[in-house]
Every structure is written in structure tokens, then in C-alpha cells.
Design an enzyme around this catalytic site. Structure first.
Site, PDB file in Angstrom:
ATOM      1  N   ASN A   1      50.615  43.582  36.692  1.00  0.00           N
ATOM      2  CA  ASN A   1      51.002  42.946  37.953  1.00  0.00           C
ATOM      3  C   ASN A   1      50.042  43.261  39.100  1.00  0.00           C
ATOM      4  O   ASN A   1      49.891  42.455  40.023  1.00  0.00           O
ATOM      5  CB  ASN A   1      52.420  43.429  38.317  1.00  0.00           C
ATOM      6  CG  ASN A   1      52.756  43.177  39.768  1.00  0.00           C
ATOM      7  OD1 ASN A   1      53.126  42.068  40.152  1.00  0.00           O
ATOM      8  ND2 ASN A   1      52.604  44.203  40.615  1.00  0.00           N
TER       9      ASN A   1
ATOM     10  N   GLN B   1      34.008  39.496  49.232  1.00  0.00           N
ATOM     11  CA  GLN B   1      35.379  39.156  48.813  1.00  0.00           C
ATOM     12  C   GLN B   1      35.401  38.819  47.321  1.00  0.00           C
ATOM     13  O   GLN B   1      36.316  39.219  46.596  1.00  0.00           O
ATOM     14  CB  GLN B   1      35.901  37.956  49.613  1.00  0.00           C
ATOM     15  CG  GLN B   1      36.091  38.237  51.090  1.00  0.00           C
ATOM     16  CD  GLN B   1      37.043  37.260  51.763  1.00  0.00           C
ATOM     17  OE1 GLN B   1      37.793  36.528  51.113  1.00  0.00           O
ATOM     18  NE2 GLN B   1      37.044  37.258  53.089  1.00  0.00           N
TER      19      GLN B   1
ATOM     20  N   SER C   1      48.648  33.290  38.666  1.00  0.00           N
ATOM     21  CA  SER C   1      49.144  32.515  39.809  1.00  0.00           C
ATOM     22  C   SER C   1      48.930  31.037  39.536  1.00  0.00           C
ATOM     23  O   SER C   1      47.985  30.662  38.818  1.00  0.00           O
ATOM     24  CB  SER C   1      48.380  32.919  41.063  1.00  0.00           C
ATOM     25  OG  SER C   1      48.673  32.024  42.108  1.00  0.00           O
TER      26      SER C   1
ATOM     27  N   TYR D   1      39.989  34.476  45.011  1.00  0.00           N
ATOM     28  CA  TYR D   1      41.286  34.798  44.396  1.00  0.00           C
ATOM     29  C   TYR D   1      41.575  33.818  43.259  1.00  0.00           C
ATOM     30  O   TYR D   1      42.004  34.212  42.169  1.00  0.00           O
ATOM     31  CB  TYR D   1      42.379  34.735  45.470  1.00  0.00           C
ATOM     32  CG  TYR D   1      43.774  35.038  44.972  1.00  0.00           C
ATOM     33  CD1 TYR D   1      44.177  36.347  44.737  1.00  0.00           C
ATOM     34  CD2 TYR D   1      44.682  34.006  44.739  1.00  0.00           C
ATOM     35  CE1 TYR D   1      45.462  36.626  44.283  1.00  0.00           C
ATOM     36  CE2 TYR D   1      45.966  34.275  44.292  1.00  0.00           C
ATOM     37  CZ  TYR D   1      46.352  35.584  44.065  1.00  0.00           C
ATOM     38  OH  TYR D   1      47.625  35.854  43.614  1.00  0.00           O
TER      39      TYR D   1
ATOM     40  N   THR E   1      55.953  39.034  50.136  1.00  0.00           N
ATOM     41  CA  THR E   1      55.427  40.385  49.949  1.00  0.00           C
ATOM     42  C   THR E   1      54.328  40.583  50.990  1.00  0.00           C
ATOM     43  O   THR E   1      53.987  39.654  51.730  1.00  0.00           O
ATOM     44  CB  THR E   1      54.784  40.533  48.558  1.00  0.00           C
ATOM     45  OG1 THR E   1      53.683  39.615  48.475  1.00  0.00           O
ATOM     46  CG2 THR E   1      55.779  40.241  47.442  1.00  0.00           C
TER      47      THR E   1
HETATM   48  P1  NAP Z   1      51.518  43.209  47.079  1.00  0.00           P
HETATM   49  O1  NAP Z   1      52.839  43.308  47.742  1.00  0.00           O
HETATM   50  O2  NAP Z   1      50.278  43.279  47.881  1.00  0.00           O
HETATM   51  O3  NAP Z   1      51.478  44.333  45.925  1.00  0.00           O
HETATM   52  C1  NAP Z   1      50.335  44.507  45.157  1.00  0.00           C
HETATM   53  C2  NAP Z   1      50.501  45.762  44.340  1.00  0.00           C
HETATM   54  O4  NAP Z   1      49.319  45.947  43.553  1.00  0.00           O
HETATM   55  C3  NAP Z   1      50.637  47.014  45.216  1.00  0.00           C
HETATM   56  O5  NAP Z   1      51.506  47.924  44.597  1.00  0.00           O
HETATM   57  C4  NAP Z   1      49.223  47.550  45.232  1.00  0.00           C
HETATM   58  O6  NAP Z   1      49.140  48.945  45.481  1.00  0.00           O
HETATM   59  C5  NAP Z   1      48.839  47.244  43.798  1.00  0.00           C
HETATM   60  N1  NAP Z   1      47.402  47.370  43.567  1.00  0.00           N
HETATM   61  C6  NAP Z   1      46.378  46.747  44.190  1.00  0.00           C
HETATM   62  N2  NAP Z   1      45.213  47.183  43.693  1.00  0.00           N
HETATM   63  C7  NAP Z   1      45.506  48.113  42.741  1.00  0.00           C
HETATM   64  C8  NAP Z   1      44.739  48.930  41.894  1.00  0.00           C
HETATM   65  N3  NAP Z   1      43.408  48.918  41.922  1.00  0.00           N
HETATM   66  N4  NAP Z   1      45.375  49.739  41.019  1.00  0.00           N
HETATM   67  C9  NAP Z   1      46.722  49.773  40.968  1.00  0.00           C
HETATM   68  N5  NAP Z   1      47.499  49.058  41.783  1.00  0.00           N
HETATM   69  C10 NAP Z   1      46.892  48.229  42.656  1.00  0.00           C
HETATM   70  O7  NAP Z   1      51.384  41.851  46.246  1.00  0.00           O
HETATM   71  P2  NAP Z   1      52.472  41.014  45.398  1.00  0.00           P
HETATM   72  O8  NAP Z   1      52.697  39.759  46.141  1.00  0.00           O
HETATM   73  O9  NAP Z   1      53.603  41.867  45.002  1.00  0.00           O
HETATM   74  O10 NAP Z   1      51.572  40.632  44.128  1.00  0.00           O
HETATM   75  C11 NAP Z   1      51.818  41.117  42.824  1.00  0.00           C
HETATM   76  C12 NAP Z   1      51.069  40.217  41.850  1.00  0.00           C
HETATM   77  O11 NAP Z   1      51.585  38.892  41.942  1.00  0.00           O
HETATM   78  C13 NAP Z   1      49.574  40.109  42.138  1.00  0.00           C
HETATM   79  O12 NAP Z   1      48.869  40.078  40.917  1.00  0.00           O
HETATM   80  C14 NAP Z   1      49.454  38.776  42.857  1.00  0.00           C
HETATM   81  O13 NAP Z   1      48.166  38.221  42.742  1.00  0.00           O
HETATM   82  C15 NAP Z   1      50.515  37.978  42.131  1.00  0.00           C
HETATM   83  N6  NAP Z   1      51.012  36.807  42.852  1.00  0.00           N
HETATM   84  C16 NAP Z   1      51.672  36.944  44.014  1.00  0.00           C
HETATM   85  C17 NAP Z   1      52.176  35.811  44.670  1.00  0.00           C
HETATM   86  C18 NAP Z   1      52.969  35.908  45.956  1.00  0.00           C
HETATM   87  O14 NAP Z   1      53.360  34.857  46.491  1.00  0.00           O
HETATM   88  N7  NAP Z   1      53.246  37.106  46.469  1.00  0.00           N
HETATM   89  C19 NAP Z   1      51.964  34.546  44.119  1.00  0.00           C
HETATM   90  C20 NAP Z   1      51.274  34.430  42.910  1.00  0.00           C
HETATM   91  C21 NAP Z   1      50.816  35.573  42.283  1.00  0.00           C
HETATM   92  P3  NAP Z   1      48.891  49.539  46.980  1.00  0.00           P
HETATM   93  O15 NAP Z   1      50.228  49.612  47.659  1.00  0.00           O
HETATM   94  O16 NAP Z   1      48.293  50.876  46.685  1.00  0.00           O
HETATM   95  O17 NAP Z   1      47.941  48.612  47.678  1.00  0.00           O
END
Ligand code: NAP
Length: 276
Positions: free
Chosen positions: A89, A105, A139, A193, A232
């Protein structure tokens, strides 16, 4: 060695990952590991679940750090003799208004979302036990970014014979092309991304194929999915789904019953297989 089933969720101190752990604590019949790159953020998250009456265990994991991945691998091997559920995730996204130069980026985003996820898979997939479930959180942006690629690139990314090495070469080429400011001329969409998530979806298709070739009788199911648009830190407060709602499709795939023979090697959204 413990015979208890074990599940691991990467990047689960907050957001969708945290909600996936919460749901697994309620539904998965075994130990659930909340992992985080920062141990204090991870422990805080475990404590938060404890207040809800849920028991998650913690292990440090930074998917950008091969040593950290290998430490988790060794721990799982020694304590459990393998792994039953892996949810990849962890991910990052630059904000739209971020002024970091695009080549930076591109490099930073692919480093975590594609190369970090791939490194976790390289180290942990060999540990998957029979009937294991692997979920790679991609995604819908991967689909729209795919449509923004040149016909030639689209054909490569949709190919049923593309190898992991070829995919890695393409992901590296994207980063190099952004540095030379030729990425659009070379057929790439203007989204780091999106390209990183094309990488995650295509990697999942390749890994599922490899499982078919090398571990056919083990009933392992591996898929990519989109959680939806989720409130999030990454997507912001306007998004339509709560983190618990965003966790639904990944958790569905993580808990596919032992008599299920699919989905496998698919990309799903709202628990539905989407065309790639
Ligand atoms: P988020 O709230 O920013 O959480 C991301 C998580 O990943 C955090 O726990 C972060 O840790 C962790 N992370 C980042 N880099 C890391 C690393 N190098 N090693 C270990 N952990 C790491 O984002 P989210 O929205 O929950 O996203 C979760 C997943 O869903 C992602 O893959 C994202 O691309 C995908 N996604 C999200 C959405 C959406 O609408 N939110 C839509 C499609 C896909 P820290 O707290 O230490 O930064």
C-alpha cells in the site's frame, strides 16, 4: 516457529493502509503487522487501534531501504516460516501545486511507488505460503495515464509477454527522458504518479504470470487495485470515500477465500475487474 497466519500491510501508519490494518484486525484469522518507515508513527498507530480494542503488531519497514525490507523478510521467515497476506500500500504523490522540478518528481515518485514496491515483492513474494494473497495498491490513474501513452508504449504495457526487466527498463527510461525534457516526445504522459502506477499495475500482471509458471499448485492470488478517491493526506478532504471505504477493495482481495480461483493478475476497482 509460529503456525499462526500472518498479514503485512506496507505504509500503514495512516490513510488507507491504516484502514486496511483495522479491517484485517477484525477479519483476518492471524497476526496483522502494521508497518511504517518511522517506528514512532507506527507505534502511535498501533496504540490508536488498541484504543479501538484491536490488536495489530508492529514492524518497521521503509520500502525505499533494501536493508529494512530484508530485515522484515528475515523476521517473517524466522518467526512464521513465510507470509500469508501481503498488501503493498505504501506510496507517495507530489501535490499538484508542488514546484519541485518535474525530473526530480519523476525520480522520487518512481523510486518509492514502483522500485520500492518491486523490491518488497522481490524479497517477500518467495515467502508467500500456499493460498497466499498479494494486493498491490495502484490507482485508476494508472489506466488514464496508460491511455495518455503513445500507441507503442500502450502496446508494451498491455503485452502479455512483457518481462519484469523490460518493465524496469521502461520505468528507468521515463525518468531519464524527463531529465532530457524529451518524455512527451518519447510518448509518455505528463504525470510521474500516473507512470509509477502504470508500473505497479503492469508489475502485478507480470508477477501473476510468474506465479502461474512457477507455483501453479500453490493457489496464490495476486492482483492490483484502486482504492477509489479517498480522504487521506495524499488526496485531501474533498475526496469521496472515507479511508475505511477505500480499504474495502484491497481487503476483499487480501481475504479472497481459499476455494477462489480468481481474480488473479487483474486490476480491480470497487471489487470489480477493470479492463487494462
Ligand atoms: P497517505 O495518507 O499519504 O499514506 C501513505 C502511507 O505510505 C503513509 O503511511 C506513508 O508513511 C507511507 N509511505 C510513503 N513512503 C513510504 C516508504 N518509503 N516506506 C514505507 N511507507 C511509506 O496516502 P493514502 O491515500 O493512504 O495512499 C495509500 C495508497 O493508496 C498509495 O499507494 C496511493 O498511491 C494509493 N491511492 C490513493 C488514493 C487516494 O485517493 N487517497 C487513490 C488511488 C490510490 P509516512 O507517514 O511515513 O509518510
Amino acid at each position: 516457529m509460529s503456525s499462526v497466519p500472518v498479514a503485512v500491510v506496507t505504509g500503514s501508519n495512516k490513510g488507507i493502509g491504516f484502514a486496511i490494518v483495522r479491517a484485517l484486525c477484525k477479519q483476518f484469522p492471524g497476526d496483522v503487522y502494521l508497518t511504517a518507515r518511522d517506528p514512532s508513527r507506527g507505534q502511535e498507530a498501533v496504540a490508536k487501534l488498541k484504543e479501538e480494542g484491536l490488536r495489530a503488531l508492529f514492524h518497521q519497514l521503509d520500502i525505499d531501504d533494501l536493508q529494512s525490507i530484508r530485515a522484515l523478510r528475515d523476521f517473517l521467515k524466522e518467526k512464521y516460516g513465510g507470509l500469508n497476506v501481503l498488501v503493498n500500500n505504501a506510496g507517495i504523490a507530489f501535490k499538484v501545486q508542488d514546484t519541485t522540478p518535474f525530473p526530480v518528481q519523476a525520480e522520487v515518485t518512481l523510486k518509492t511507488n514502483f522500485f520500492g514496491t518491486r523490491n518488497v515483492c522481490t524479497e517477500l513474494l518467495p515467502l508467500m505460503k500456499p493460498y497466499g494473497r498479494v494486493v498491490n495498491v495502484s490507482s485508476m490513474v494508472s489506466s488514464s495515464a496508460l491511455r495518455g501513452c503513445s500507441q507503442e508504449l500502450q502496446q508494451k504495457f498491455r503485452s502479455d509477454t512483457i518481462t519484469e526487466d523490460e518493465l524496469v527498463q521502461l520505468m528507468n527510461k521515463f525518468v531519464e527522458d524527463t531529465k532530457k525534457s524529451v518524455h512527451e516526445k518519447e510518448g509518455w504522459p505528463n504525470t510521474a504518479y500516473g507512470v509509477s502506477k502504470i508500473g505497479v499495475t503492469v508489475l502485478s500482471r507480470i508477477q501473476a504470470r510468474m506465479i502461474n509458471e512457477t507455483r501453479k499448485g500453490d493457489h496464490i492470488l495476486l492482483n492490483a487495485c484502486c482504492p477509489g478517491w479517498v480522504r487521506t493526506d495524499m488526496a485531501g478532504p474533498q475526496a469521496t470515500k472515507s479511508p475505511d471505504e477505500g480499504a474495502e477493495t484491497p481487503v476483499y482481495l487480501a481475504l479472497l477465500p481459499s476455494d477462489a480461483d480468481g481474480p488473479h493478475g487483474q486490476f480491480l476497482s470497487n471489487k470489480t475487474v477493470k479492463p487494462w
